[in-house]
Design a protein around this motif. Structure first.
Motif, mmCIF file in Angstrom:
data_model
loop_
_atom_site.group_PDB
_atom_site.id
_atom_site.type_symbol
_atom_site.label_atom_id
_atom_site.label_comp_id
_atom_site.label_asym_id
_atom_site.label_seq_id
_atom_site.Cartn_x
_atom_site.Cartn_y
_atom_site.Cartn_z
ATOM 1 N N PRO A 36 4.768 -16.874 29.811
ATOM 2 C CA PRO A 36 4.665 -18.252 30.291
ATOM 3 C C PRO A 36 5.661 -19.160 29.574
ATOM 4 C CG PRO A 36 2.814 -17.703 28.873
ATOM 5 C CD PRO A 36 3.600 -16.451 29.051
ATOM 6 N N GLY A 37 6.051 -20.224 30.266
ATOM 7 C CA GLY A 37 6.983 -21.189 29.694
ATOM 8 C C GLY A 37 6.319 -22.109 28.690
ATOM 9 N N CYS A 38 5.006 -22.153 28.676
ATOM 10 C CA CYS A 38 4.310 -23.031 27.745
ATOM 11 C C CYS A 38 4.097 -22.318 26.408
ATOM 12 C CB CYS A 38 2.969 -23.456 28.344
ATOM 13 S SG CYS A 38 1.928 -22.070 28.790
ATOM 14 N N GLU A 39 3.664 -23.086 25.439
ATOM 15 C CA GLU A 39 3.475 -22.561 24.093
ATOM 16 C C GLU A 39 2.367 -21.503 24.065
ATOM 17 O OE1 GLU A 39 2.324 -24.278 19.730
ATOM 18 O OE2 GLU A 39 3.438 -25.579 21.105
ATOM 19 N N HIS A 40 2.663 -20.409 23.377
ATOM 20 C CA HIS A 40 1.688 -19.328 23.225
ATOM 21 C C HIS A 40 1.996 -18.541 21.954
ATOM 22 C CE1 HIS A 40 5.081 -17.545 25.446
ATOM 23 N NE2 HIS A 40 4.784 -16.424 24.813
ATOM 24 N N ASP A 41 0.990 -17.858 21.448
ATOM 25 C CA ASP A 41 1.161 -17.018 20.265
ATOM 26 C C ASP A 41 1.407 -15.588 20.706
ATOM 27 O OD1 ASP A 41 0.600 -19.154 18.501
ATOM 28 O OD2 ASP A 41 -1.553 -18.811 18.735
ATOM 29 N N ARG A 82 -6.890 -7.236 20.488
ATOM 30 C CA ARG A 82 -5.963 -7.894 19.555
ATOM 31 C C ARG A 82 -6.186 -9.408 19.506
ATOM 32 N NH1 ARG A 82 -0.403 -5.926 18.235
ATOM 33 N NH2 ARG A 82 -0.783 -3.730 17.928
ATOM 34 N N GLY A 83 -7.129 -9.897 20.304
ATOM 35 C CA GLY A 83 -7.405 -11.329 20.329
ATOM 36 C C GLY A 83 -6.641 -12.083 21.396
ATOM 37 N N ALA A 84 -6.028 -11.372 22.317
ATOM 38 C CA ALA A 84 -5.228 -12.005 23.370
ATOM 39 C C ALA A 84 -6.119 -12.496 24.503
ATOM 40 C CB ALA A 84 -4.209 -11.008 23.916
ATOM 41 N N ASN A 85 -5.627 -13.518 25.206
ATOM 42 C CA ASN A 85 -6.302 -13.942 26.431
ATOM 43 C C ASN A 85 -5.395 -13.760 27.653
ATOM 44 O OD1 ASN A 85 -4.617 -16.101 25.956
ATOM 45 N ND2 ASN A 85 -6.228 -17.645 25.916
ATOM 46 N N ALA A 86 -4.278 -13.044 27.457
ATOM 47 C CA ALA A 86 -3.390 -12.630 28.546
ATOM 48 C C ALA A 86 -2.488 -11.525 28.012
ATOM 49 C CB ALA A 86 -2.550 -13.799 29.057
ATOM 50 N N VAL A 87 -1.975 -10.712 28.915
ATOM 51 C CA VAL A 87 -1.025 -9.668 28.529
ATOM 52 C C VAL A 87 0.107 -9.657 29.545
ATOM 53 C CG1 VAL A 87 -2.354 -7.839 29.675
ATOM 54 C CG2 VAL A 87 -0.715 -7.229 27.906
ATOM 55 N N VAL A 88 1.339 -9.696 29.036
ATOM 56 C CA VAL A 88 2.535 -9.711 29.879
ATOM 57 C C VAL A 88 2.981 -8.268 30.086
ATOM 58 C CG1 VAL A 88 4.899 -10.560 30.135
ATOM 59 C CG2 VAL A 88 3.222 -11.915 28.856
#
Length: 158
Positions: A36-41, A82-88
């Motif tokens: 995503p173009g928005c801020e993410h960890d 791993r604590g993610a709320n999305a995966v690319v």
């Protein structure tokens, strides 16, 4: 044995963002096409496999096939762990088995690799996330030209 070549990933059909947000709010980690173009960890990469590794000496014509849905669910769980709320989705491989000229209808082995990411709830609502569907991956797998390959090349560590 036939290997479907890996094509560069690009945005498939765009499903509404509401489905992605609804899935994430229910604890389901969505698999998306691009960062995503928005801020993410960034939480690192996840790599999963499902199915049976076959080789040229496999003599059983009934090698069990696997489903992309099962593979995507396993990738989502690995990212969630791993604590993610999305995966690319970064890469995928579908291996089909050919025995005496007859190719399996579905893959016998699937490998998916993705980048686990975490977005804030505000970012999740504002970003344009393009979810991957099972139909997208199945279609991509079917469209590729089969390539004869040996087991050493197909299952090589990269």
């Amino acid at each position: 044995m036939a290997l479907v070549p890996i094509a560069p990933l690009h945005a498939g059909e765009v499903t509404t963002l509401k489905l992605v947000i609804a899935g994430a709010s229910q604890g389901i980690v969505p698999v998306i096409w691009e960062s995503p173009g928005c801020e993410h960890d960034k939480l690192g990469s996840v790599d999963i496999t499902v199915g049976e590794r076959v080789s040229e000496i496999t003599q059983d014509p009934n090698v069990p096939t696997v489903e992309y849905g099962r593979a995507m669910a396993k990738l989502a769980r690995a990212a969630g762990d791993r604590g993610a709320n999305a995966v690319v989705l970064r890469w995928h491989q579908g291996v089909y088995f050919t025995f005496h000229g007859k190719k399996s209808r579905k893959p016998v082995f699937i490998r998916l690799r993705g980048a686990a990411i975490r977005l804030s709830s505000e970012a999740m609502a504002q970003c344009d996330l393009k979810p991957v569907t099972v139909a997208d991956l199945e279609d991509r797998s079917r469209r590729g030209k089969p390539v004869n390959a040996n087991a050493r090349d197909v299952f090589a560590k990269d």
